[in-house]
Design a protein around this motif. Structure first.
Motif, short mmCIF file in Angstrom:
data_model
loop_
_atom_site.label_atom_id
_atom_site.label_comp_id
_atom_site.label_asym_id
_atom_site.label_seq_id
_atom_site.Cartn_x
_atom_site.Cartn_y
_atom_site.Cartn_z
N THR A 164 -2.31 -1.34 8.55
CA THR A 164 -1.39 -1.21 9.69
C THR A 164 -2.12 -1.54 10.98
N SER A 165 -3.34 -1.04 11.11
CA SER A 165 -4.13 -1.33 12.30
C SER A 165 -4.42 -2.83 12.40
N ARG A 188 -1.22 4.32 -1.51
CA ARG A 188 -2.62 4.16 -1.07
C ARG A 188 -2.67 4.31 0.45
N SER A 189 -2.73 5.56 0.88
CA SER A 189 -2.57 5.87 2.30
C SER A 189 -3.73 5.34 3.15
N ALA A 190 -4.94 5.38 2.62
CA ALA A 190 -6.07 4.91 3.41
C ALA A 190 -5.94 3.42 3.71
N GLU A 191 -5.64 2.64 2.66
CA GLU A 191 -5.45 1.20 2.87
C GLU A 191 -4.23 0.94 3.76
N GLN A 192 -3.18 1.74 3.60
CA GLN A 192 -2.00 1.55 4.43
C GLN A 192 -2.33 1.71 5.91
N ALA A 193 -3.11 2.73 6.22
CA ALA A 193 -3.47 2.95 7.63
C ALA A 193 -4.35 1.82 8.14
N ARG A 194 -5.33 1.39 7.32
CA ARG A 194 -6.23 0.32 7.74
C ARG A 194 -5.47 -0.99 7.93
N ALA A 211 0.83 -1.20 0.00
CA ALA A 211 0.00 0.00 0.00
C ALA A 211 0.87 1.25 0.00
#
Length: 883
Positions: free
Chosen positions: A620-621, A612-618, A607
């Protein structure tokens, strides 16, 4: 549906056959006792009355089952033609078998799963027209011919050793693969020189006649080898007095397909002229033994017809053995007329140029009469097309030699992208690396990466992802790209990745490691190639796989799983059978969770690479939560079971270090797992492996998947143990010269039991990754490239040391040398190239288990980073370590 309890009611015991069969009707000669047929005494003979048409009837006195009969004919007066008939009442008869063209001696008639009260021989034609004489007739039990292989195994017991393949004597036989990279068909050659020309197909088997004596695989000491010591072109050499016979099969590939070329070279090493005869027999047997039951049953391979046509022998009407070297004769025979091994041993070469056998037991042989002066050699070539059209046009011996030379060059080029040179004491390790790379390329079927060519001729994402990791590190990214492009579209709409794909399509069995393995495969390819375009195309598969992992975890995150003993399951993936040890009953296997975590970490990296920052954050969580739940679960499971090691599953608390290695490599979780438990797990494993060397230990077999533990030992800082463990596994290659492992290693090499495929290249991938880890690996927790962490002192302490050129890493191709001078107490390291310096630098670990006293880097003295390592952050670098 799971059944917790099942009671089986035993059947009534089978009533044994207590009544002795008797002769109730026979056309016996005067004074000949019919009972002599059944007295099992070869010195007594039943003789018929004169004349061609005679009968002999047995009454079992009750209906009974049987598997066949064995008839021992007296010399000269045997039946050339006869029928075996059965009846339940002695009035109505059925023909069970018709025998024609028989040649006397022992006749073996299989009658699988037969049942009758009466059995009759209707004798139709005698050998010399003077009636018939039988020394004994034995009614065999039903298991005698339960399968065609059982039938031939029982025949082999009556024949001299060497008359039939080794496995029909109840001995394990080892083999290797012959094929072209990515081709759809492969041949096998076994350690005795027998060649199976295609999957489930008939075999070519050599025999020699020297001074009137038939030489078989059992009569000649033999050894195995590979061309140049590492190329996948195997040979088997027999030694018979002053003669050697060398059998070399090679798969010559062209765009139109591949052709199997086989060279038989007979060499006279003596001082006098010798006139041997070479036979190349076509026999209805596979190289794959009959106890190889998975996916394809080994043993017998029917030959229903053999026919000589111009320049070739046509087998079963569809496949041809091309006569590259013209023979001095060809003979075909049916089973009734005498199997070719029997005919050759008796010196009665068949005269027929064709044979048709409805039961699929025809055989034949090419005959080559040779004259060999002292020191001379003669070569015989035959060919069989493996796939497509193969080599077009007529194949001559000269053209065959040219094809062999071209194939040698092709393989050398494919295996030379990465060059690893080790000292003489470890040269075998480097050669095995190269051969294993070739085997991984051959075991592919087009784009499908498969771990084996027979039992495991299917494509698993589990095997494929780890084989791909090995291919990438050895500089072969193209097969990995093709595999991703082919496999990913089989993903289900739910996001679930199938565990396996074959000709029938995707396997519906849910195995919960598959999602993480596909993501890991895509990310690993990207790390080694930087191919952003493929990642863009594969990204939807990554997103769907992560969604499926999340849905599986949520099924274990309800309130029920927060309470009591279920807390150990909280946040894990559901139970599955992806770990084959749990195939009898699914378990909550940490194997699944470790791969899911690996996939989650890689999804974060992909990501980020795609912005793709949104998917990266999701993701990561999700990654952090999964790691937290796995570590918590391991702690709870250990406490519940009162164990001090990391278990393989929650429910069993089982000791399974081969599974736990996945958490460390490729999982990269060493820094997050409970350190004491990790060390205890592998200390215990080390003790158990050492115990296998004790003659009093009771181990029976093991799976060489354990090779992946070598890489774990490297990461734990145990280089001497890693080296010792590697030596143990190298000793399990059978035969060692072919540089391969089966899936199962039995303590007794001749144990006639299932061994999986040879070579089994998922096992091979564990070897490749572990040995390369000994040289260099990426340490995930600090993004450092660790150099030499597993190099034993014997490799790097003295010249010529180690030379590595072009070893692929996530930071680009790595080239370095390392050699030592033990007398002066120093080790020299030259690091020539790496595309980018990793954030954690290049950590050089000393091969000597002594503290580093001084360090000279690029001519300047500098302090050691620690007594064990030096960190390099600029290239090229010349490094001298003083002790």
């Amino acid at each position: 549906v799971w059944i917790d309890d099942l009671t089986l009611t035993p059947l009534e015991p089978v009533r044994p056959y207590t009544r002795t069969p008797r002769i109730v009707a026979s056309s016996a000669a005067r004074g000949a006792a019919p009972g002599h047929v059944l007295d099992d005494d070869s010195s007594t003979v039943w003789r018929s009355a004169p004349g061609e048409s005679q009968t002999l009837t047995l009454d079992f006195q009750q209906t009974r089952e049987y598997g066949g009969i064995a008839i021992d004919w007296a010399p000269r007066d045997y039946a050339r033609s006869y029928r075996v008939e059965t009846s339940s009442d002695g009035v109505r008869w059925e023909v069970a078998r018709t025998v024609t063209g028989a040649n006397g001696g022992w006749d073996f008639i299989d009658l699988p799963e037969s049942e009758s009260r009466y059995l009759r021989l209707r004798l139709l034609r005698s050998a010399r027209g003077a009636g018939y004489a039988i020394r004994s007739l034995t009614v065999e039990p039903i298991e005698w011919a339960a399968t065609p292989s059982d039938f031939f195994r029982n025949i082999a017991h009556h024949a001299p050793r060497g008359s039939f393949p080794r496995y029909l004597s109840g001995e394990q036989s080892y083999w290797t693969i012959v094929g072209a990279s990515g081709d759809t068909a492969t041949a096998l050659v076994n350690e005795d020189g027998m060649i199976e020309v295609g999957r489930g197909s008939f075999s070519l088997e050599p025999f020699l006649r020297v001074n009137g004596r038939l030489i078989t695989w059992s009569d000649a000491p033999h050894r195995q080898s590979l061309l140049r010591g590492d190329l996948p072109i195997p040979s088997v050499e027999w030694t018979a007095g002053s003669l050697t016979l060398t059998v070399t099969p090679v798969a010559a590939a062209r765009r139109e397909g591949a052709t199997l070329l086989v060279r038989y070279r007979v060499t006279n090493r003596g001082t006098a002229t010798v006139r041997p005869t070479l036979y190349v027999a076509m026999r209805p047997f596979q190289v794959n033994p009959p106890w190889q039951f998975l996916n394809a049953v080994g043993g017998v391979a029917p030959i229903r017809s053999l026919e000589q046509r111009r320049g070739r022998i046509v087998v079963n009407g569809t496949r041809s053995v091309l006569l590259v070297t013209r023979p001095t004769g060809f003979g075909a025979t049916t089973f009734d007329a005498g199997e070719i091994g029997e005919r050759l041993r008796a010196g009665r070469f068949p005269t027929a140029s064709a044979a048709h056998d409805a039961l699929g037991r025809a055989s034949g042989a090419l005959r080559y009469a040779l004259t060999l002066p002292a020191g001379a050699a003669r070569e015989v070539w035959v060919a069989v097309r493996l796939s497509g059209l193969g080599i077009r046009g007529p194949i001559t011996p000269t053209r065959a030699e040219e094809a062999l030379a071209a194939t040698e060059q092709t393989w050398a080029a494919q295996l030379d992208r990465v060059r690893i040179t080790l000292p003489p004491s470890a040269a075998d390790v480097a050669a095995t690396l190269r051969t294993t790379l070739a085997y991984m390329l051959i075991n592919r079927r087009g784009a499908a990466i498969e771990p084996g060519a027979r039992a495991y001729a299917r494509s698993w994402i589990r095997d494929g992802s780890l084989i791909s990791a090995a291919l990438l590190r050895l500089g072969a990214p193209e097969p990995v790209r093709d595999f991703i492009t082919w496999y990913a579209p089989f993903q289900y709409p739910s996001g679930r990745v199938p565990c396996c794909v074959d000709a029938r399509g995707a396997d519906p069995v849910p195995e919960n490691d598959s999602d993480g393995e596909l993501i890991y495969l895509i990310a690993e390819y990207y790390r080694y190639t930087g191919d952003r375009a493929l990642v863009e195309r594969a990204w939807p598969h990554v997103v769907r796989a992560m969604a499926h992992i999340d849905s599986l975890r949520r099924s274990r995150m309800t309130r029920d799983y927060e309470r009591d003993e279920r807390r150990a399951f909280y946040g894990l993936l559901p139970q599955s059978i992806s770990h084959e040890g749990y195939s009898a009953k699914p378990m909550h296997s940490y194997w699944d969770d470790f791969f899911a975590l690996r996939g989650a970490k890689d999804a974060v990296q992909l990501a980020a690479a795609l912005g793709r920052s949104a998917e990266q954050a999701r993701f990561t969580s999700m990654r952090d939560a999964l790691r937290r739940d796995i570590v918590a679960s391991i702690g709870r499971a250990m406490a519940a079971r009162h164990i001090d090691y990391i278990p393989g599953s929650v429910e069993l608390g089982d000791f399974d270090p081969t599974s736990t290695t996945i958490a460390i490599a490729p999982g990269g979780e060493l820094a997050h797992l409970p350190s004491d438990a990790v060390h205890r797990t592998f200390e215990e494993y080390w003790d158990r492996v050492r115990g296998r060397g004790d003659s009093a230990s009771r181990w029976d077999s093991y799976t060489p998947y354990e090779l992946r533990a070598v890489g774990t030992f490297v990461r734990l800082g145990w280089p001497a143990r890693a080296d010792s463990l590697l030596d143990f596994f190298l000793a399990s290659r059978r035969p060692a010269a072919w540089h391969e492992w089966a899936e199962v290693v039995w303590r007794d090499p001749r144990t006639p039991k299932f061994i999986g495929d040879m070579p089994h290249t998922w096992v091979g991938s564990d070897f490749v990754r572990s040995v390369l880890d000994m040289l260099a690996y990426t340490r995930e927790q600090d993004s450092a490239l660790v150099l030499g962490a597993g190099i034993p002192a014997a490799w790097g302490a003295d010249a010529p040391g180690i030379a590595v050129r072009g070893l692929r890493t996530a930071h680009g191709p790595l080239t370095f040398t390392m050699y030592g001078d033990s007398a002066r107490g120093l080790v020299c390291v030259r690091i020539d190239s790496l595309t980018t310096i990793p954030p954690g630098g290049i950590v050089v670990r000393s091969p000597l288990e002594r503290p580093i006293r001084r360090v000279v880097l690029d001519g300047a003295e500098r302090p050691a980073t620690s007594p064990e390592v030096v960190v390099v952050r600029r290239l090229p670098a010349d490094l001298t370590l003083f002790y």
